[in-house]
Structure formats: structure tokens, C-alpha cells
Enzyme design. Structure first.
Site, short mmCIF file in Angstrom:
data_model
loop_
_atom_site.label_atom_id
_atom_site.label_comp_id
_atom_site.label_asym_id
_atom_site.label_seq_id
_atom_site.Cartn_x
_atom_site.Cartn_y
_atom_site.Cartn_z
N LYS A 4 0.89 -1.20 0.04
CA LYS A 4 -0.08 0.00 0.10
C LYS A 4 0.96 1.28 -0.08
CE LYS A 4 -4.44 0.82 0.14
NZ LYS A 4 -5.60 0.00 -0.56
N ASP A 50 -6.96 4.03 -4.44
CA ASP A 50 -7.58 4.12 -3.31
C ASP A 50 -8.35 5.42 -3.10
OD1 ASP A 50 -7.78 1.94 -0.92
OD2 ASP A 50 -7.42 3.81 0.18
P1 NDP Z 1 -13.24 7.62 -2.68
O1 NDP Z 1 -12.01 8.71 -2.50
O2 NDP Z 1 -13.47 7.58 -4.06
O3 NDP Z 1 -14.09 7.99 -1.80
C1 NDP Z 1 -14.29 8.00 -0.40
C2 NDP Z 1 -15.51 8.41 0.38
O4 NDP Z 1 -15.44 8.27 1.67
C3 NDP Z 1 -15.84 9.69 0.22
O5 NDP Z 1 -17.14 9.83 0.01
C4 NDP Z 1 -15.20 10.35 1.19
O6 NDP Z 1 -15.86 11.68 1.52
C5 NDP Z 1 -15.48 9.32 2.47
N1 NDP Z 1 -14.59 9.33 3.37
C6 NDP Z 1 -13.02 9.54 3.08
N2 NDP Z 1 -12.71 9.38 4.40
C7 NDP Z 1 -13.36 9.85 5.29
C8 NDP Z 1 -13.30 10.22 6.55
N3 NDP Z 1 -12.01 10.19 7.31
N4 NDP Z 1 -14.41 10.44 7.22
C9 NDP Z 1 -15.64 10.27 6.77
N5 NDP Z 1 -15.83 10.04 5.33
C10 NDP Z 1 -14.57 9.89 4.47
O7 NDP Z 1 -12.25 6.19 -2.02
P2 NDP Z 1 -12.88 4.85 -2.44
O8 NDP Z 1 -14.40 4.75 -2.68
O9 NDP Z 1 -11.96 4.25 -3.44
O10 NDP Z 1 -12.21 4.22 -0.98
C11 NDP Z 1 -13.34 3.87 -0.05
C12 NDP Z 1 -12.73 2.90 0.84
O11 NDP Z 1 -12.84 1.55 0.29
C13 NDP Z 1 -11.40 3.19 1.54
O12 NDP Z 1 -11.57 2.54 2.74
C14 NDP Z 1 -10.73 2.17 0.77
O13 NDP Z 1 -9.52 1.90 1.09
C15 NDP Z 1 -11.53 1.02 0.35
N6 NDP Z 1 -11.05 0.45 -0.88
C16 NDP Z 1 -11.16 0.79 -2.15
C17 NDP Z 1 -10.71 0.16 -3.20
C18 NDP Z 1 -10.75 0.76 -4.60
O14 NDP Z 1 -10.83 0.16 -5.55
N7 NDP Z 1 -10.91 2.07 -4.72
C19 NDP Z 1 -10.72 -1.54 -3.19
C20 NDP Z 1 -10.96 -1.93 -1.76
C21 NDP Z 1 -11.24 -1.06 -0.74
P3 NDP Z 1 -15.09 12.89 1.40
O15 NDP Z 1 -15.37 13.24 -0.27
O16 NDP Z 1 -15.91 13.99 1.98
O17 NDP Z 1 -13.77 12.89 1.88
O1 2IT Z 2 -7.82 -1.76 -0.93
C1 2IT Z 2 -7.77 -2.06 -1.92
O2 2IT Z 2 -7.93 -3.51 -2.13
C2 2IT Z 2 -7.49 -1.39 -3.11
N1 2IT Z 2 -7.48 -0.10 -2.89
C3 2IT Z 2 -7.38 -1.83 -4.63
C4 2IT Z 2 -5.83 -2.28 -4.68
C5 2IT Z 2 -5.66 -2.58 -6.43
O3 2IT Z 2 -4.25 -3.08 -6.50
O4 2IT Z 2 -6.40 -2.66 -7.12
#
Ligand code: NDP
Ligand code: 2IT
Length: 446
Positions: free
Chosen positions: A127, A167
Site C-alpha cells: 500500500k 484508493d
Molecule cells: P473515494 O476517495 O472514491 O471515496 C471515499 C469516500 O469516503 C468519500 O465519500 C469520502 O468523503 C468518504 N471519506 C473518506 N475519508 C473519510 C473520513 N475520514 N470520514 C468520513 N468520510 C470519509 O475512495 P474509495 O471509494 O476508493 O475508497 C473508500 C474505501 O474503500 C477506503 O477504505 C478504501 O481503502 C477502500 N477500498 C477501495 C478500493 C478501490 O478499488 N478504490 C478497493 C478496496 C477497498 P469526502 O469526499 O468528503 O472525503
Molecule cells: O484496498 C484495495 O484493495 C485497493 N485499494 C485496490 C488495490 C488494487 O491494487 O487494485
């Protein structure tokens, strides 16, 4: 409770990694689960597999200087923690958020080892990211930041070495700018060095949707075991980013009703059901705030700083960030009739919250299993890049669905085999751990 054989290992992790609360939490949760696997495989203890898994293979921390549009110099910190490469090249996302620090990156990298192992695909765990805050920054500022980050990071990457993706705060736009800089510095069109690329230049269909869709597929598998389905169920999804939006999309396709979502500013309750087109317009096109949603939907109520878990629902999908769902929230959800939880985010439920759900018999799918669809589809993108091929949406989504079914089956069966039927936390941790541990034993003391 951590098995007494592992107490010293955990104490040593705490001692060697002071102040890294989220990393301690992630390690603690895995160690709590894997006691029976250590008893079954004494060679894992003999070879000190757990101590080795808890120590990253390599940690990179670097300065990222860049300039604002006004010419002001900014200094951020970049991270890449290459945690474990027993199963394949380091693989895992990059997070841009002001809360990023070494402890956060280590918790995410540690989770990624087991998640990636569960996919059964050849990917190790890593990461990275930065404490850079993209909010309010212009496109040119974000591009300059991405270029500066990659100017240092590129030397550590490679399709056989380390393959980042997105992420929080990193999506297709940022991957494009980072890939452009990597290509310029190395003079190589090395598609397999980053995933989450645009579909016209080496990306995979379904990667954008994969994490959210995958979480819903996992949820459906958990419900199926209980003779239940998702159709007609009232759901709440926290967040409104990449994972949340595509979890909502798949829930709607499967006939569920989604009545709530959020961002860090507040929550939306829309009893008529979230209008996905409006949500996408605000979040994906305008890069706006969730408060704008209620202005366009008379049925919706926005509460600044509200708690999304107070909205009654049968199914909850935390898709925002770590520790966003507490013991108190879990109690409230159960009182309101919640029967299932699938974690789209990484470690969104606090340890107390997990206990409350499990004690109440709620179907609980932990992030390292339920959100593995994103990284699994990244591995499918790597396969397409390696063969210079591109697959159809239907084919790729079919692969994703069967990978999620496979992850569910292996968590379910492992939990049963180790005497914790229905406990997906134990199942995911042991199944992921065993695969990595066997590979580490086979590769010798490295
Ligand atoms: P994005 O940046 O697209 O969206 C994040 C969302 O969560 C936004 O709505 C944001 O609000 C909110 N958020 C983030 N931090 C906080 C906080 N501290 N308090 C409240 N709300 C918060 O990220 P992703 O959707 O990609 O990721 C979301 C989660 O999923 C994370 O935990 C990430 O690690 C996990 N994840 C992502 C993957 C991927 O492929 N993208 C894969 C697997 C897991 P705001 O815009 O107001 O900050
Ligand atoms: O938390 C996760 O699994 C991710 N942010 C996706 C990682 C990836 O390499 O696609």
C-alpha cells in the site's frame, strides 16, 4: 482474545511499531483469528512466519515537493510499504488523504496481504500514498503532485516488482497522470505497472465498478447461505466515492432500495431511494459535495455531521473509511433490524462493532474478503496487459462474480473447518494466512 502462543508476537509488534494504532488494530484482529492454524501447522511457528508477515519487506518514505497554481511551494510525504511478495509482485492502492501516515499505510498494506491471497491470484501485498489533500485543488495542481510523486516512486515499481492502483482520493484521473510520468521517465509503455488505467490505454472494463460490485456479490453469497436474498431490502451505504457509488449501482440492479449515503461533511437520507444518476453527476462529474444532492431531490434530507448508521436499514455497507462504524453504531443498526453487513471499505468497523454484530448473529463480511473484488479485477487487468488483450464487460464481470463466490466459499469452509461456523472474520484471516504462509515456507528464509 489472542492465543497465548501469539501473545509475545503481538507484544513485539506493539513495541517495534510505536504509535501506529491502526496497524496494531489490523495485526491484532488477524492474530486473534489464526491461533488454531498455528496449532495445526507447527512449522509456521518454527519458521517464524507470523513475525515475518508482520514486518514489511521494504518501507519507502520520500519527500514530494510541488507548486500550487499561485507559485507557493508545498511539501508532502509519500509512502510505499512493500509488505509481502510471497505470492506475486507487490500489489495495492495509493491513498491521497491528509490523514495518511506510516501507521495507516502499514495497516492497509498488512490487510492487503491476506486480501490478495484470498483472491487466489498471483499478487503480493502493498500500500502507499501521501498526506496530500486533493480537495479544492485544480487539475493542474493534482497533475503536478502526481508527477512529482511518480518522479521518486517509479524506481521502486515495475510489472514484476510493484504494481500500484487507486484508493481513497486516487481514481482514473490520477492513475493517468502517474502512468504518463512513469512512461516518460522510463521510456517504456509498461501497461502492467499500474492498474485502474483508462479503458482506451490499457485499463480493464469493470475495474471502476469492481470493488462495489464485488462487495454486493459477497453480500448475496452470505444471504444465500441463510436462505435469503437482497431483492426488496432496505440498504444504507456510507461514503459516496468509487466504492460506495458502484455498491449502490449493483444493489439497485439487484432490486434493493438504498436510502442513505454520505461524505465527510454529512449524510443523506432519501426514503424514496437514492437517485444514482443524480449522485454520479454530483460526485463523478462535478466533484461536488453530498449536500448538493438534497437540493436536487425533494424527497432527500441532508444532515450536516449526521451519523449514517442511525438510518434504519436491513443491510449496511460501510464504504468510506476505517473505524467509521463503532460498537454503539452496531447496536443501533441491530435495534433497527439490520441482518447483514458487508465492508466495502478497509477496516470500517471497530473491533467492538465487529463483536456486537457477531454476538447478534448478523452476517458480517470483513473488508479483506468483501472488498477484494477491486484488487482481483486489478489482477485481471494485469492478465489482459500481459497478453495484450481486452475482455468484454460481461466476461470480466462474470470472472469477478466467480472470484467473489470463491472467496466466500473459502472463508465459509475455513471457518467451519476451524470450528467457527459462520464467522467470516476467522475464515478470511485463516484462509488468507494459510496461503501466504505455505508460500513463505516454500520460498525459504528470505
Ligand atoms: P473515494 O476517495 O472514491 O471515496 C471515499 C469516500 O469516503 C468519500 O465519500 C469520502 O468523503 C468518504 N471519506 C473518506 N475519508 C473519510 C473520513 N475520514 N470520514 C468520513 N468520510 C470519509 O475512495 P474509495 O471509494 O476508493 O475508497 C473508500 C474505501 O474503500 C477506503 O477504505 C478504501 O481503502 C477502500 N477500498 C477501495 C478500493 C478501490 O478499488 N478504490 C478497493 C478496496 C477497498 P469526502 O469526499 O468528503 O472525503
Ligand atoms: O484496498 C484495495 O484493495 C485497493 N485499494 C485496490 C488495490 C488494487 O491494487 O487494485
Amino acid at each position: 482474545m489472542i492465543d497465548e502462543k501469539l501473545e509475545d508476537v503481538y507484544a513485539e509488534v506493539l513495541r517495534r511499531n510505536p504509535g501506529e494504532a491502526e496497524f496494531h488494530q489490523a495485526v491484532g484482529e488477524v492474530l486473534e483469528s489464526i491461533g488454531p492454524a498455528i496449532t495445526k501447522h507447527p512449522e509456521f511457528a518454527r519458521r517464524k512466519i507470523i513475525q515475518r508477515i508482520c514486518e514489511p519487506e521494504r518501507q519507502i518514505i520520500f519527500r514530494v515537493p510541488w507548486e500550487t497554481d499561485d507559485g507557493e511551494v508545498q511539501i508532502n510525504r509519500g509512502f510505499r510499504v512493500e509488505f509481502n511478495s510471497a505470492l506475486g509482485p507487490y500489489k495495492g492502492g495509493l491513498r491521497f488523504h491528509p490523514t495518511v501516515n506510516l501507521g495507516i499505510v502499514k495497516f492497509l498494506g498488512f490487510e492487503q496481504i491476506f486480501k490478495n491471497a484470498l483472491t487466489n491470484l498471483p499478487i503480493g501485498g502493498a500500500k502507499g500514498g501521501s498526506d496530500f489533500d486533493p480537495k479544492g485543488r485544480s487539475d493542474s495542481e493534482v497533475m503536478r503532485f502526481c508527477q512529482s510523486l511518480m518522479t521518486e516512486l517509479y524506481r521502486h515499481l515495475g510489472e514484476y516488482t510493484d504494481v500500484p492502483a487507486g484508493d481513497t482520493g486516487v481514481g482514473g484521473r490520477e492513475i493517468g497522470w502517474m502512468f504518463g510520468q512513469y512512461k516518460r521517465i522510463t521510456n517504456r509503455y509498461e501497461s502492467g505497472v499500474l492498474t485502474g488505467k483508462g479503458i482506451e490505454w490499457g485499463g480493464s472494463l469493470v475495474r471502476t465498478e469492481a470493488t462495489g460490485y464485488g462487495a454486493v456479490f459477497f453480500l448475496e453469497e452470505m444471504l444465500k447461505v441463510r436462505g435469503q436474498g437482497i431483492e426488496g431490502r432496505t440498504c444504507v451505504v456510507s461514503g459516496s466515492g468509487n466504492v460506495a457509488i458502484y455498491a449502490i449501482e449493483k444493489l439497485l440492479q439487484e432490486g434493493a432500495v438504498v436510502v442513505g449515503c454520505s461524505d465527510s461533511g454529512g449524510i443523506i437520507h432519501d426514503p424514496d431511494g437514492i437517485d444514482l444518476a443524480v449522485l454520479k453527476e454530483i460526485k463523478e462529474v462535478e466533484r461536488g459535495r453530498i449536500c448538493d444532492y438534497s437540493e436536487r431531490r425533494p424527497s432527500a434530507v441532508y444532515t450536516e455531521g449526521g451519523n449514517i448508521w442511525d438510518i434504519p436499514c436491513e443491510v449496511a455497507l460501510p464504504c468510506a473509511t476505517q473505524n467509521e462504524l463503532t460498537g454503539r453504531d452496531a447496536t443501533k443498526l441491530i435495534a433497527n433490524g439490520c441482518i447483514a453487513v458487508a465492508e466495502g471499505a478497509n477496516m470500517p468497523t471497530s473491533p467492538e462493532g465487529v463483536r456486537v454484530f457477531q454476538d447478534a448473529g448478523v452476517a458480517f463480511g470483513p473488508g479483506k474478503a468483501a472488498n477484494a473484488g477491486g484488487v482481483a479485477t486489478s489482477a485481471l487487468e494485469m492478465q489482459q496487459n500481459a497478453s495484450r488483450d481486452s475482455w468484454s464487460f460481461e466476461h470480466t464481470e462474470g470472472r469477478l462474480r466467480s472470484i467473489m463466490e470463491g472467496i466466500h466459499a473459502s472463508c465459509y469452509e475455513t471457518a467451519e473447518a476451524y470450528g467457527s461456523p459462520g464467522n467470516y472474520v476467522v475464515g478470511a484471516n485463516i484462509a488468507g494466512f494459510e496461503r501466504v504462509a505455505r508460500a513463505m515456507v516454500a520460498l525459504g528464509l528470505i
